[in-house]
Design an enzyme around this catalytic site. Structure first.
Site, PDB file in Angstrom:
ATOM      1  CB  ILE A  15     -55.529  60.981  47.044  1.00 49.04           C
ATOM      2  CG1 ILE A  15     -56.127  60.699  48.417  1.00 49.04           C
ATOM      3  CG2 ILE A  15     -55.568  59.726  46.179  1.00 49.04           C
ATOM      4  CD1 ILE A  15     -57.591  60.319  48.373  1.00 49.04           C
ATOM      5  N   GLY A  16     -53.595  63.117  45.459  1.00 52.52           N
ATOM      6  CA  GLY A  16     -53.072  63.504  44.147  1.00 52.52           C
ATOM      7  C   GLY A  16     -53.895  64.634  43.589  1.00 52.52           C
ATOM      8  CB  ALA A  19     -58.551  67.694  35.292  1.00 53.09           C
ATOM      9  CE1 TYR A  20     -62.598  68.130  36.036  1.00 52.53           C
ATOM     10  CE2 TYR A  20     -62.774  66.012  37.110  1.00 52.53           C
ATOM     11  CZ  TYR A  20     -62.961  66.806  36.002  1.00 52.53           C
ATOM     12  OH  TYR A  20     -63.510  66.290  34.863  1.00 52.53           O
ATOM     13  N   GLY A  21     -58.077  69.916  40.650  1.00 53.30           N
ATOM     14  CA  GLY A  21     -57.484  70.366  41.899  1.00 53.30           C
ATOM     15  C   GLY A  21     -57.113  69.196  42.798  1.00 53.30           C
ATOM     16  CB  VAL A  23     -58.032  64.133  45.367  1.00 53.02           C
ATOM     17  CG1 VAL A  23     -59.036  63.191  46.016  1.00 53.02           C
ATOM     18  CG2 VAL A  23     -58.509  64.577  44.003  1.00 53.02           C
ATOM     19  CE  LYS A  38     -62.205  62.755  43.948  1.00 54.66           C
ATOM     20  NZ  LYS A  38     -62.164  61.983  42.746  1.00 54.66           N
ATOM     21  CG  ASP A 140     -61.838  62.984  32.686  1.00 50.88           C
ATOM     22  OD1 ASP A 140     -61.140  62.638  31.710  1.00 50.88           O
ATOM     23  OD2 ASP A 140     -61.365  63.491  33.722  1.00 50.88           O
TER      24      ASP A 140
END
Length: 297
Positions: A15-16, A19-21, A23, A38, A140
């Site tokens: 999906i993209g 900032a957290y790696g 998805v 995630k 965020d």
């Protein structure tokens, strides 16, 4: 936290990367429904997972029991031991096809009708009031993690993740957007729930403009762009424990908010300015925002 691998979930697409790696969109082999995966790698101690991660995940799961309509569902949490020092934690969320960024890009000119903005904002604030009443900061908020279902239901995603990932974040050089960050976060002073209200104000303005309100490329630039609209606050409002001093910025008077948002209604402009208040203690809360005349005018 289930110590099994995430084999139950079969990835079908990326999906993209946030900032957290990465998805992933995946299919639950048991139910056939789509989910969003995630994953994060966390450093482990002798007992397996770090306590802080366990605590944060437990909090997310506790919120799940309320089944709030404006909060994305956390369906499952899987932990897989990778090495003695590292565990991969996968959070399995319900999958929603579009975020607010895509939703706004699809809106034909002249933009969203006011009743639709009112509806989206009301749902967003309901989700936020729920998080804040459970002492959860989102930290965020931006159009990319506000999901909008095909029926127009708003769901907040990625809340609470900042805490789980903060230790991991140090290792990943990611460009995180500053556009929705509150002044207290930009100045690196103490922050609490009002930081999410600031972000909500920025998003509120964006619903009218269909482009972001403050597009800074550094902390100082972002603050300058903010002060160009709301004016430079009085020196006694400036937080004391910060490296950037008040003298760094040139004195500026507030601009009429209708200059950047000619389409906004009078009550909408009032609410927006209560959200974009420099002093976090004077900023409106999510609950009070829901009571604002903007929603009944």
């Amino acid at each position: 936290m289930a110590q099994e691998s995430a084999v139950q979930y079969e990835p079908v697409a990326e999906i993209g990367g946030g900032a957290y790696g990465m998805v992933y969109k995946a299919r639950d082999r048991n139910t056939g429904q789509f989910v969003a995966l995630k994953s994060v790698r966390v450093q482990t101690n002798q007992d397996g997972l770090p306590l802080s991660t366990v605590r944060e995940v437990a909090l997310l799961k506790r919120l799940e029991q309320f089944d709030h309509p404006n909060i994305v569902r956390l369906m499952d949490v899987c932990a897989t031991l990778r090495t003695d020092q590292e565990t991969k934690v996968t959070l399995v969320f319900e999958h929603v096809d579009q975020d607010l960024r895509t939703y706004l890009e699809k809106v034909p000119a002249p933009g969203l009708p006011i009743h639709q903005i009112r509806d989206l904002m009301q749902q967003l604030l309901c989700g936020l009031a729920f998080l804040h009443s459970n002492r959860v900061l989102h930290r965020d908020l931006k159009p990319e993690n506000i999901l909008v279902t095909s029926r127009g239901q708003v769901k907040l995603a990625d809340f609470g993740l900042a805490r789980i990932y903060s230790c991991h974040m140090a290792l990943t050089p990611v460009v995180v957007t500053l556009w929705y960050r509150s002044p207290e976060v930009l100045l690196q002073t103490t922050y609490a729930t009002p930081l999410d209200i600031w972000s909500t104000g920025c998003i509120f303005a964006e619903m009218f403009r269909r482009k972001p309100l403050f597009c800074g490329d550094s902390e100082v630039d972002q603050l300058s762009k903010i002060f160009a609209v709301i004016g430079l606050p009085a020196e006694d409002e400036w937080p004391t424990d910060v490296t950037l001093s008040w003298q760094n910025f040139s004195p500026q008077a507030p601009q009429p908010i209708t200059d950047c948002l000619p389409e906004i209604s009078e009550k909408g402009a009032e609410l927006l300015l209560e959200m974009l208040t420099f002093d976090p203690l004077k900023r409106i809360s999510a609950l009070n925002a829901l009571e604002h005349p903007f929603f009944t005018e």
